[in-house]
Scaffold this motif. Structure first.
Motif, PDB file in Angstrom:
ATOM      1  N   ARG A 113       0.843  -1.189   0.000  1.00  0.00           N
ATOM      2  CA  ARG A 113       0.000   0.000   0.000  1.00  0.00           C
ATOM      3  C   ARG A 113       0.877   1.237   0.000  1.00  0.00           C
ATOM      4  NH1 ARG A 113      -1.562   3.042   5.100  1.00  0.00           N
ATOM      5  NH2 ARG A 113       0.444   3.879   4.411  1.00  0.00           N
ATOM      6  N   ARG A 114       0.656   2.109  -0.976  1.00  0.00           N
ATOM      7  CA  ARG A 114       1.345   3.396  -1.024  1.00  0.00           C
ATOM      8  C   ARG A 114       0.313   4.495  -0.853  1.00  0.00           C
ATOM      9  NH1 ARG A 114       3.450   0.042  -4.903  1.00  0.00           N
ATOM     10  NH2 ARG A 114       5.679  -0.462  -4.682  1.00  0.00           N
ATOM     11  N   ALA A 115       0.683   5.556  -0.146  1.00  0.00           N
ATOM     12  CA  ALA A 115      -0.283   6.604   0.142  1.00  0.00           C
ATOM     13  C   ALA A 115       0.378   7.967   0.127  1.00  0.00           C
ATOM     14  CB  ALA A 115      -0.938   6.363   1.510  1.00  0.00           C
ATOM     15  N   ASP A 116      -0.373   8.972  -0.285  1.00  0.00           N
ATOM     16  CA  ASP A 116       0.092  10.348  -0.125  1.00  0.00           C
ATOM     17  C   ASP A 116       0.224  10.642   1.360  1.00  0.00           C
ATOM     18  OD1 ASP A 116       0.053  10.712  -2.844  1.00  0.00           O
ATOM     19  OD2 ASP A 116      -1.869  11.769  -2.891  1.00  0.00           O
ATOM     20  N   PRO A 117       1.204  11.450   1.772  1.00  0.00           N
ATOM     21  CA  PRO A 117       1.406  11.719   3.196  1.00  0.00           C
ATOM     22  C   PRO A 117       0.169  12.234   3.915  1.00  0.00           C
ATOM     23  CG  PRO A 117       3.291  12.479   1.932  1.00  0.00           C
ATOM     24  CD  PRO A 117       2.262  12.053   0.930  1.00  0.00           C
ATOM     25  N   VAL A 118      -0.664  13.023   3.227  1.00  0.00           N
ATOM     26  CA  VAL A 118      -1.849  13.576   3.898  1.00  0.00           C
ATOM     27  C   VAL A 118      -2.881  12.502   4.211  1.00  0.00           C
ATOM     28  CG1 VAL A 118      -1.567  15.848   2.857  1.00  0.00           C
ATOM     29  CG2 VAL A 118      -2.971  14.157   1.698  1.00  0.00           C
ATOM     30  N   ALA A 119      -2.727  11.315   3.629  1.00  0.00           N
ATOM     31  CA  ALA A 119      -3.719  10.255   3.820  1.00  0.00           C
ATOM     32  C   ALA A 119      -3.396   9.342   4.994  1.00  0.00           C
ATOM     33  CB  ALA A 119      -3.845   9.417   2.547  1.00  0.00           C
ATOM     34  N   VAL A 120      -2.247   9.523   5.626  1.00  0.00           N
ATOM     35  CA  VAL A 120      -1.855   8.650   6.732  1.00  0.00           C
ATOM     36  C   VAL A 120      -1.744   9.480   8.010  1.00  0.00           C
ATOM     37  CG1 VAL A 120      -0.656   7.073   5.196  1.00  0.00           C
ATOM     38  CG2 VAL A 120       0.613   8.932   6.276  1.00  0.00           C
ATOM     39  N   PRO A 121      -1.850   8.838   9.181  1.00  0.00           N
ATOM     40  CA  PRO A 121      -1.683   9.572  10.434  1.00  0.00           C
ATOM     41  C   PRO A 121      -0.319  10.236  10.508  1.00  0.00           C
ATOM     42  CG  PRO A 121      -2.584   7.371  10.835  1.00  0.00           C
ATOM     43  CD  PRO A 121      -2.178   7.414   9.399  1.00  0.00           C
ATOM     44  N   PRO A 122      -0.200  11.341  11.223  1.00  0.00           N
ATOM     45  CA  PRO A 122       1.093  12.036  11.331  1.00  0.00           C
ATOM     46  C   PRO A 122       2.207  11.081  11.753  1.00  0.00           C
ATOM     47  CG  PRO A 122      -0.636  13.343  12.344  1.00  0.00           C
ATOM     48  CD  PRO A 122      -1.257  12.025  11.988  1.00  0.00           C
ATOM     49  N   GLY A 123       3.280  11.081  10.973  1.00  0.00           N
ATOM     50  CA  GLY A 123       4.412  10.216  11.266  1.00  0.00           C
ATOM     51  C   GLY A 123       4.251   8.798  10.772  1.00  0.00           C
ATOM     52  N   GLY A 124       3.095   8.490  10.185  1.00  0.00           N
ATOM     53  CA  GLY A 124       2.858   7.140   9.694  1.00  0.00           C
ATOM     54  C   GLY A 124       3.591   6.893   8.389  1.00  0.00           C
ATOM     55  N   PRO A 125       3.867   5.640   8.078  1.00  0.00           N
ATOM     56  CA  PRO A 125       4.593   5.320   6.838  1.00  0.00           C
ATOM     57  C   PRO A 125       3.705   5.519   5.618  1.00  0.00           C
ATOM     58  CG  PRO A 125       3.912   3.309   7.937  1.00  0.00           C
ATOM     59  CD  PRO A 125       3.546   4.429   8.858  1.00  0.00           C
ATOM     60  N   VAL A 126       4.305   6.032   4.546  1.00  0.00           N
ATOM     61  CA  VAL A 126       3.546   6.195   3.304  1.00  0.00           C
ATOM     62  C   VAL A 126       3.535   4.902   2.493  1.00  0.00           C
ATOM     63  CG1 VAL A 126       3.942   8.676   3.184  1.00  0.00           C
ATOM     64  CG2 VAL A 126       5.570   7.116   2.088  1.00  0.00           C
ATOM     65  N   GLU A 127       4.386   3.976   2.839  1.00  0.00           N
ATOM     66  CA  GLU A 127       4.394   2.681   2.153  1.00  0.00           C
ATOM     67  C   GLU A 127       4.348   1.564   3.185  1.00  0.00           C
ATOM     68  OE1 GLU A 127       7.505   0.180  -0.588  1.00  0.00           O
ATOM     69  OE2 GLU A 127       6.909   2.163  -1.320  1.00  0.00           O
ATOM     70  N   LEU A 128       3.425   0.628   2.973  1.00  0.00           N
ATOM     71  CA  LEU A 128       3.307  -0.534   3.845  1.00  0.00           C
ATOM     72  C   LEU A 128       3.480  -1.788   2.998  1.00  0.00           C
ATOM     73  CD1 LEU A 128       0.196   0.388   6.058  1.00  0.00           C
ATOM     74  CD2 LEU A 128       2.599   0.352   6.765  1.00  0.00           C
ATOM     75  N   PRO A 129       4.515  -2.582   3.242  1.00  0.00           N
ATOM     76  CA  PRO A 129       4.710  -3.826   2.487  1.00  0.00           C
ATOM     77  C   PRO A 129       4.197  -5.032   3.272  1.00  0.00           C
ATOM     78  CG  PRO A 129       6.747  -3.209   3.588  1.00  0.00           C
ATOM     79  CD  PRO A 129       5.692  -2.232   4.043  1.00  0.00           C
ATOM     80  N   GLY A 130       3.487  -5.907   2.581  1.00  0.00           N
ATOM     81  CA  GLY A 130       3.054  -7.145   3.204  1.00  0.00           C
ATOM     82  C   GLY A 130       1.643  -7.063   3.753  1.00  0.00           C
ATOM     83  N   ALA A 131       0.922  -8.195   3.681  1.00  0.00           N
ATOM     84  CA  ALA A 131      -0.483  -8.219   4.054  1.00  0.00           C
ATOM     85  C   ALA A 131      -0.709  -7.854   5.513  1.00  0.00           C
ATOM     86  CB  ALA A 131      -1.066  -9.609   3.759  1.00  0.00           C
ATOM     87  N   ARG A 132       0.130  -8.334   6.411  1.00  0.00           N
ATOM     88  CA  ARG A 132      -0.077  -8.066   7.832  1.00  0.00           C
ATOM     89  C   ARG A 132       0.019  -6.576   8.116  1.00  0.00           C
ATOM     90  NH1 ARG A 132      -2.526 -10.679  11.866  1.00  0.00           N
ATOM     91  NH2 ARG A 132      -1.722 -12.580  10.893  1.00  0.00           N
TER      92      ARG A 132
END
Length: 219
Positions: A113-132
């Motif tokens: 999952r890739r996301a624009d920074p404004v779409a994630v909580p502050p300090g959250g990763p913009v890229e999440l690899p793996g189903a878990r």
């Protein structure tokens, strides 16, 4: 559509569906004036022409142009589009219910999952690899799933997150082997504007004043 009272927008969103309301907000004013009364409420073009001061052929032409934008052009053949739709539909459904097993079932093990920074909580990763990791990130934002609707995004099955029909972000989703292989959360306004958003379904036509209508050019 834009600028209406919040309670009116909420009723309209419930009537026509979030995805259609998002797309209607993308139409020009003249296109909305021609398309919405006719295609959504069954108003004859003669009446629309009289109200707008345009000829009947001009009103029909505007509605036809708007209809093409609303329906979009899928880049996949019908059968494949439907298979992708079934996969994508299961994704927000599992998120809404907080169903961990269902989410893991619909996501490929190596999903990203890739996301624009404004779409994630502050300090959250913009890229999440793996189903878990993707499941954990999805469950953190599960409230958004309640305002999520399927849509065509650049011609493929994706989704829009749109409380009261106001676009917050769009999901570009890649499906492979019957699972979500990757998806991108597009939320920056300058990136949302050029997206090709369209609806997957139009509601069946009903009487004027009720919700709502598929197009028939002959009226």
């Amino acid at each position: 559509m834009a600028g209406g009272a919040p309670e009116d927008e909420a009723v309209l969103a419930e009537s026509v569906g979030l995805a259609l309301l998002v797309v209607l907000n993308e139409l020009g004013p003249a296109e909305r004036v021609a398309f919405v009364p006719h295609d959504l409420f069954g108003v004859p073009f003669d009446r629309i022409a009289a109200v707008t001061g345009r000829s009947r052929p001009a009103a029909k032409k505007l509605a036809t142009r708007a209809r093409a934008k609303v329906r979009g052009v899928p880049v996949l053949p019908g059968a494949e589009l439907e298979r992708h739709r079934q996969v994508v539909e299961a994704f927000p459904g599992a998120a809404r219910g907080g169903d961990l097993a269902a989410l893991l079932d619909v996501l490929a093990p190596d999903v990203v999952r890739r996301a624009d920074p404004v779409a994630v909580p502050p300090g959250g990763p913009v890229e999440l690899p793996g189903a878990r990791a993707v499941v954990e990130g999805t469950l953190l934002l599960r409230q958004r799933a309640r305002s999520t609707a399927l849509a065509l995004v650049d011609g493929t099955v994706g989704a829009v997150v749109a409380p009261r029909g106001r676009l917050v972000c769009a999901l570009r989703i890649t499906v492979a082997d019957g699972r979500v292989a990757s998806y991108e959360v597009v939320a920056e306004p300058e990136r949302c504007r050029p997206l090709g958003l369209a609806v997957l379904d139009l509601p069946p036509r009903t009487a004027p004043g009720h919700a709502l209508a598929a197009a028939h050019d002959g009226n």
